[in-house]
Design a protein around this motif. Structure first.
Motif, PDB file in Angstrom:
ATOM      1  N   MET A 196      -7.765   5.684   5.380  1.00 49.30           N
ATOM      2  CA  MET A 196      -6.600   6.213   4.666  1.00 49.30           C
ATOM      3  C   MET A 196      -6.122   5.240   3.588  1.00 49.30           C
ATOM      4  SD  MET A 196      -2.862   7.097   6.192  1.00 49.30           S
ATOM      5  CE  MET A 196      -2.367   5.390   6.221  1.00 49.30           C
ATOM      6  N   LEU A 250       0.823  -1.214   0.000  1.00 50.31           N
ATOM      7  CA  LEU A 250       0.000   0.000   0.000  1.00 50.31           C
ATOM      8  C   LEU A 250       0.853   1.259   0.000  1.00 50.31           C
ATOM      9  CD1 LEU A 250      -2.828  -0.968   2.483  1.00 50.31           C
ATOM     10  CD2 LEU A 250      -3.140  -0.194   0.141  1.00 50.31           C
ATOM     11  N   LEU A 293       4.234   5.560   9.045  1.00 47.65           N
ATOM     12  CA  LEU A 293       3.982   5.964  10.431  1.00 47.65           C
ATOM     13  C   LEU A 293       2.538   5.668  10.821  1.00 47.65           C
ATOM     14  CD1 LEU A 293       4.902   7.481  12.970  1.00 47.65           C
ATOM     15  CD2 LEU A 293       4.284   9.596  11.858  1.00 47.65           C
ATOM     16  N   ALA A 294       1.620   5.991   9.921  1.00 50.26           N
ATOM     17  CA  ALA A 294       0.202   5.795  10.239  1.00 50.26           C
ATOM     18  C   ALA A 294      -0.137   4.319  10.388  1.00 50.26           C
ATOM     19  CB  ALA A 294      -0.661   6.442   9.163  1.00 50.26           C
ATOM     20  N   PHE A 295       0.416   3.467   9.525  1.00 50.94           N
ATOM     21  CA  PHE A 295       0.091   2.040   9.638  1.00 50.94           C
ATOM     22  C   PHE A 295       0.666   1.458  10.930  1.00 50.94           C
ATOM     23  CE2 PHE A 295      -0.708   1.888   4.932  1.00 50.94           C
ATOM     24  CZ  PHE A 295      -2.050   1.540   5.076  1.00 50.94           C
ATOM     25  N   ILE A 306      -1.354  16.672  -0.133  1.00 52.06           N
ATOM     26  CA  ILE A 306      -0.385  17.600   0.452  1.00 52.06           C
ATOM     27  C   ILE A 306      -0.516  18.990  -0.160  1.00 52.06           C
ATOM     28  CG2 ILE A 306       2.074  18.120   0.452  1.00 52.06           C
ATOM     29  CD1 ILE A 306       2.551  15.257   1.219  1.00 52.06           C
ATOM     30  N   ASN A 327       0.525  11.788  -8.547  1.00 54.54           N
ATOM     31  CA  ASN A 327       1.431  10.711  -8.128  1.00 54.54           C
ATOM     32  C   ASN A 327       1.814  10.754  -6.653  1.00 54.54           C
ATOM     33  OD1 ASN A 327       2.960  12.953  -8.170  1.00 54.54           O
ATOM     34  ND2 ASN A 327       4.405  12.248  -9.720  1.00 54.54           N
ATOM     35  N   GLY A 328       1.479  11.801  -5.977  1.00 54.13           N
ATOM     36  CA  GLY A 328       1.715  11.811  -4.538  1.00 54.13           C
ATOM     37  C   GLY A 328       3.160  11.968  -4.125  1.00 54.13           C
ATOM     38  N   PHE A 346       5.012  11.314   1.510  1.00 51.37           N
ATOM     39  CA  PHE A 346       3.816  10.507   1.709  1.00 51.37           C
ATOM     40  C   PHE A 346       4.181   9.166   2.323  1.00 51.37           C
ATOM     41  CE2 PHE A 346       1.083  13.199  -0.768  1.00 51.37           C
ATOM     42  CZ  PHE A 346      -0.198  12.797  -0.425  1.00 51.37           C
ATOM     43  N   PRO A 360      -3.819   7.824  -4.983  1.00 51.87           N
ATOM     44  CA  PRO A 360      -2.561   7.822  -4.230  1.00 51.87           C
ATOM     45  C   PRO A 360      -2.085   9.216  -3.815  1.00 51.87           C
ATOM     46  CG  PRO A 360      -2.400   6.428  -6.148  1.00 51.87           C
ATOM     47  CD  PRO A 360      -3.701   7.137  -6.264  1.00 51.87           C
ATOM     48  N   ILE A 396       6.664   8.386   4.215  1.00 52.26           N
ATOM     49  CA  ILE A 396       7.012   8.538   5.630  1.00 52.26           C
ATOM     50  C   ILE A 396       5.745   8.561   6.481  1.00 52.26           C
ATOM     51  CG2 ILE A 396       8.132  10.038   7.317  1.00 52.26           C
ATOM     52  CD1 ILE A 396       9.818  11.170   5.076  1.00 52.26           C
ATOM     53  N   MET A 397       4.784   9.406   6.059  1.00 59.08           N
ATOM     54  CA  MET A 397       3.571   9.561   6.858  1.00 59.08           C
ATOM     55  C   MET A 397       2.754   8.282   6.871  1.00 59.08           C
ATOM     56  SD  MET A 397       2.149  13.228   5.751  1.00 59.08           S
ATOM     57  CE  MET A 397       3.150  14.669   5.555  1.00 59.08           C
ATOM     58  N   ILE A 398       2.710   7.576   5.729  1.00 58.01           N
ATOM     59  CA  ILE A 398       1.847   6.403   5.652  1.00 58.01           C
ATOM     60  C   ILE A 398       2.411   5.254   6.465  1.00 58.01           C
ATOM     61  CG2 ILE A 398       0.999   4.653   4.078  1.00 58.01           C
ATOM     62  CD1 ILE A 398       0.871   7.021   2.029  1.00 58.01           C
ATOM     63  N   PHE A 443      -1.229  13.811  10.164  1.00 64.66           N
ATOM     64  CA  PHE A 443      -0.584  13.213   8.988  1.00 64.66           C
ATOM     65  C   PHE A 443      -1.608  12.450   8.166  1.00 64.66           C
ATOM     66  CE2 PHE A 443       3.953  12.921  10.823  1.00 64.66           C
ATOM     67  CZ  PHE A 443       4.276  14.105  10.204  1.00 64.66           C
ATOM     68  N   VAL A 444      -2.430  11.659   8.855  1.00 66.69           N
ATOM     69  CA  VAL A 444      -3.462  10.897   8.147  1.00 66.69           C
ATOM     70  C   VAL A 444      -4.367  11.856   7.372  1.00 66.69           C
ATOM     71  CG1 VAL A 444      -5.433   9.358   8.456  1.00 66.69           C
ATOM     72  CG2 VAL A 444      -3.384   9.011   9.802  1.00 66.69           C
ATOM     73  N   TYR A 501      -7.324   4.504   9.811  1.00 66.49           N
ATOM     74  CA  TYR A 501      -6.195   4.050   8.997  1.00 66.49           C
ATOM     75  C   TYR A 501      -6.701   3.233   7.817  1.00 66.49           C
ATOM     76  CZ  TYR A 501      -3.958   5.680  13.158  1.00 66.49           C
ATOM     77  OH  TYR A 501      -3.573   6.472  14.200  1.00 66.49           O
ATOM     78  N   VAL A 556      -2.534  13.160   4.342  1.00 65.62           N
ATOM     79  CA  VAL A 556      -2.440  12.122   3.309  1.00 65.62           C
ATOM     80  C   VAL A 556      -3.783  11.967   2.600  1.00 65.62           C
ATOM     81  CG1 VAL A 556      -2.169   9.643   2.971  1.00 65.62           C
ATOM     82  CG2 VAL A 556      -0.536  10.875   4.366  1.00 65.62           C
ATOM     83  N   ARG A 601       2.713   2.702  -3.152  1.00 63.46           N
ATOM     84  CA  ARG A 601       1.977   3.418  -4.197  1.00 63.46           C
ATOM     85  C   ARG A 601       2.425   4.878  -4.236  1.00 63.46           C
ATOM     86  NH1 ARG A 601      -2.528   0.999  -6.107  1.00 63.46           N
ATOM     87  NH2 ARG A 601      -3.541   2.982  -6.553  1.00 63.46           N
ATOM     88  N   THR A 602       3.083   5.306  -3.177  1.00 62.25           N
ATOM     89  CA  THR A 602       3.569   6.681  -3.113  1.00 62.25           C
ATOM     90  C   THR A 602       5.050   6.652  -2.757  1.00 62.25           C
ATOM     91  OG1 THR A 602       3.167   6.845  -0.781  1.00 62.25           O
ATOM     92  CG2 THR A 602       1.356   7.445  -2.196  1.00 62.25           C
ATOM     93  N   ARG A 603       5.698   7.782  -2.845  1.00 62.53           N
ATOM     94  CA  ARG A 603       7.099   7.875  -2.442  1.00 62.53           C
ATOM     95  C   ARG A 603       7.263   9.133  -1.601  1.00 62.53           C
ATOM     96  NH1 ARG A 603       9.050   4.203  -6.341  1.00 62.53           N
ATOM     97  NH2 ARG A 603       7.551   2.647  -5.759  1.00 62.53           N
ATOM     98  N   ILE A 660       0.088  12.537  14.463  1.00 60.20           N
ATOM     99  CA  ILE A 660      -0.027  11.395  13.562  1.00 60.20           C
ATOM    100  C   ILE A 660      -1.397  11.396  12.884  1.00 60.20           C
ATOM    101  CG2 ILE A 660      -0.050   8.887  13.498  1.00 60.20           C
ATOM    102  CD1 ILE A 660       2.155   9.158  15.760  1.00 60.20           C
TER     103      ILE A 660
END
Lengths: 326, 324
Positions: free
Chosen positions: B306, A119, A133-135, B253, B322-323, A127, B314, A129-131, B245-246, B303, B249, A122-124, B242
């Motif tokens: 998310m 999952l 962390l979130a998981f 951004i 593309n994020g 994003f 994405p 880093i945050m994802i 951040f969610v 989550y 995301v 899908r980003t780099r 945190i």
């Protein structure tokens, strides 16, 4: 022999020497500290595969550390109470044998890394880093709110798990186990770097587009590296659970992710022995700054900040100079 | 059961799920969401404009809460405390921007993460040094105490309503600032092309400090407001960071609109999930298991939200393709 190889040998043998000397002198606590360094270095070595070699800034490696820890805790607690782990479709018993626990811990954290990585990749960049962390945070909250294995209170392992032929409660024997595993993993990592896969991973970090034009899918390479990385960190989590004979959601917290990252960066990102240097420095600082002031974390933060701003390349970079390859 | 409210089901504790209870929980979710927005707005702006990932944003939230608690205790005025939270957090933000953050703009994200992680350690430990590790509690002024009777016969705390109003008003003000004023125009231009606006004679260094302080001030105010409902203590910022951040995301951004939508979505999902999931499971399993499975799942719900947004888009709801 380059300066970095010499430094690596010094670090590896130094840790062994510290443990042996401390054992001879009867300082059990120092042996335990050395064991902690070996285990945390292993956690960092895991992250280093993703972060250092693959350039994936994962801020969620506590997830794998904790999953490894809980794998050890859950198997051991079932063995302790003679409750089967699963009764259907086949009956699976808990176990206290370390090798089995290690395999389960690596499989569980590897699977988690596969799901999270698939999952997140899908980003780099930021994003990612945050994802991650979130998981990791998601798994942390799950561990807190799931009452079956202690919830917020954590889970006690009772006595330390067993390894055929060794008394694992003897500090030096347990150190030997952790140290051997660390050296095996670092050796395998060195081989991995030279392999075709390692070169592809280097390519994925440096220039994904070019790798793609060579017919290699960078995402698959990175996902594989992320899984390997999670498995190694999971293994270290299982050892950490055995060291403390206790697992708690704290192993899954974001601070743990930050600390594992600090080991890697303090030592030097992408350096084979960087995590060992970083973990050793961190533990030494923790125990000495703690004596200077009870607010040692403030000093640690200040030191970290100075390292980031002025000493790029970490400890190994400072001693052995710039890396020759980007 | 209150007649006319329409019972849906009973949960494990025997509380009926009524439309009015659902309405109340929705308001709670909205209140949580707008507070998250105040936090996420600064984060998304700082990332969008400066390309910086700032973990220490949670520390600014905490700094605001402590400034409010300190000033309110010293002067006896909650309102002065709120002003102090805004000013202190913005000032702290401006200081760390000038001393530390400024050196990180052209570094990679890894250095930014580590340096701001170091700032968290220093902020947390420094606050513990000054205020001790016991939680502080804030007293509400009389004007905000008590409850308001809403249509449908619900008594809803006046302060929580005020939070929703303040949050929404600030969201509108921020959008006006970004979309309608000269400063906002510069901020948007900085997001698009920083070399170009520097070449056009905008003092980009000062602009960055202003953006950072603006985000910090909003975070500090959110910290003070939420600290009033809960408590003011060291480490209060990181869980919210945190979640923010969610939100970023999910929203994409750099997008204020995305942050608002994401924050409300996260607030509602979390609050309603905690309320409804245990009851939904109670429909087909025994109550104690339903409560544990339901609440475990509820704690993961945002989550999962998310992850779903990521699979679908994405780059977030209002983000690029593309994020990255």
């Amino acid at each position: 022999m380059t300066r970095e190889t010499a430094l690596n040998a010094l670090l590896g043998l130094g840790l062994l020497a510290v443990a042996l000397t401390a054992h001879a002198a009867g300082w059990t606590f120092t042996v335990t500290l050395a064991t902690k360094v070996a285990i945390l270095a292993l956690a960092g070595a895991g992250l280093n595969i993703a972060l250092g070699f693959g350039g994936l800034v994962s801020f969620g490696h506590a997830a794998f550390f904790g999953i490894g820890g809980y794998a050890a805790g859950i198997l051991a607690s079932h063995a302790m109470f003679y409750e089967p782990l699963v009764t259907w479709p086949v009956e699976i018993e808990g176990t206290r044998a370390m090798p089995v626990i290690w395999l389960v811990a690596m499989a569980a954290s590897g699977l988690a890394a596969l799901a999270i990585g698939a999952l997140s990749l899908r980003t780099r960049g930021v994003f990612f880093i945050m994802i991650t962390l979130a998981f990791a945070q998601m798994i942390f909250y799950f561990a807190i709110s799931w009452p079956a294995y202690g919830g917020e209170d954590g889970l006690s392992l009772g006595v330390r798990n067993t390894f055929a032929g060794l008394n694992t409660l003897d500090p030096l024997s347990f150190f030997a186990i952790c140290y051997t595993l660390l050296m095996i993993v670092l050796g395998l990592t060195a081989l991995l770097r030279c392999s075709a896969f390692g070169l592809a991973l280097d390519g994925a970090r440096q220039n994904a587009e070019r790798l793609k034009s060579l017919g290699i899918d960078p995402t698959r390479v990175l996902l594989t590296a992320f899984c390997l990385s999670g498995m190694v960190t999971g293994l270290s989590g299982a050892l950490y659970a055995d060291l403390n004979r206790f697992v708690s959601p704290a192993m899954l917290s974001w601070q743990t992710s930050g600390e594992i990252m600090v080991f890697v960066i303090l030592g030097g990102v992408g350096r084979l022995f960087g995590p060992l240097a970083g973990a050793a420095l961190y533990i030494v600082l923790e125990h000495n700054l703690g004596g200077v002031s009870e607010h040692w974390q403030f000093l640690l933060g200040l030191l970290l900040l100075l390292v980031v701003l002025f000493a790029r390349g970490g400890l190994i970079g400072l001693v052995a100079g710039e890396r020759r390859h980007g | 059961m209150v007649p006319g409210c329409g019972s849906i089901s009973r949960n494990a504790r025997g509380t009926p799920v009524t439309v009015s209870l659902l309405f109340e929980q929705t308001l709670n979710g909205l209140q949580f969401g707008v507070m998250l927005f105040l936090m996420a707005a600064g984060l998304t702006l700082v990332f969008g404009v400066m390309g910086l990932i700032n973990l220490a944003h949670g520390s600014l939230y905490m700094a605001g809460a402590f400034a409010c608690a300190g000033v309110a205790a010293a002067t006896g005025s909650y309102w002065l405390g709120l002003v102090a939270s805004l000013v202190a957090a913005a000032a702290a933000g401006a200081i760390i921007e000038v001393v530390v953050i400024r050196r990180l703009y052209d570094r990679d994200h890894l250095d930014q993460v580590l340096a701001t992680f170091a700032l968290i350690l220093m902020f947390s430990e420094g606050t513990r040094w000054l205020f001790g590790s016991f939680p502080l509690y804030l007293d509400l002024p009389a004007a905000l105490k008590g409850a308001v009777r809403l249509p449908g016969g619900i008594d809803y705390p006046r302060f929580r309503l005020a939070l929703i109003a303040i949050g929404l008003a600030l969201a509108l003000a921020l959008m006006w600032l970004i979309n309608r004023t000269r400063l906002g125009m510069r901020i948007r231009a900085g997001e698009a092309d920083r070399e170009m606006i520097a070449a056009l004679g905008v003092d980009i260094t000062r602009l960055y400090t202003i953006v950072f302080a603006l985000g910090a001030g909003l975070a500090g105010l959110a910290g003070a407001l939420v600290g009033t409902v809960q408590s003011v203590q060291v480490g209060m910022g990181e869980p919210v960071l945190i979640l923010a951040f969610v939100v970023v995301v999910i929203g994409g951004i750099g997008s204020i609109k995305g942050a608002l939508l994401g924050a409300v979505l996260v607030g509602l999902t979390d609050t309603l999930g905690r309320f409804l999931l245990p009851q939904a499971f109670a429909l087909f399993m025994d109550p104690s298991r339903a409560t544990s499975i339901g609440s475990a799942l509820a704690s993961m719900s945002i989550y999962i939200l998310m992850a779903m947004v990521l699979v679908w888009k994405p780059g977030g709801l209002y983000g690029g393709a593309n994020g990255s």
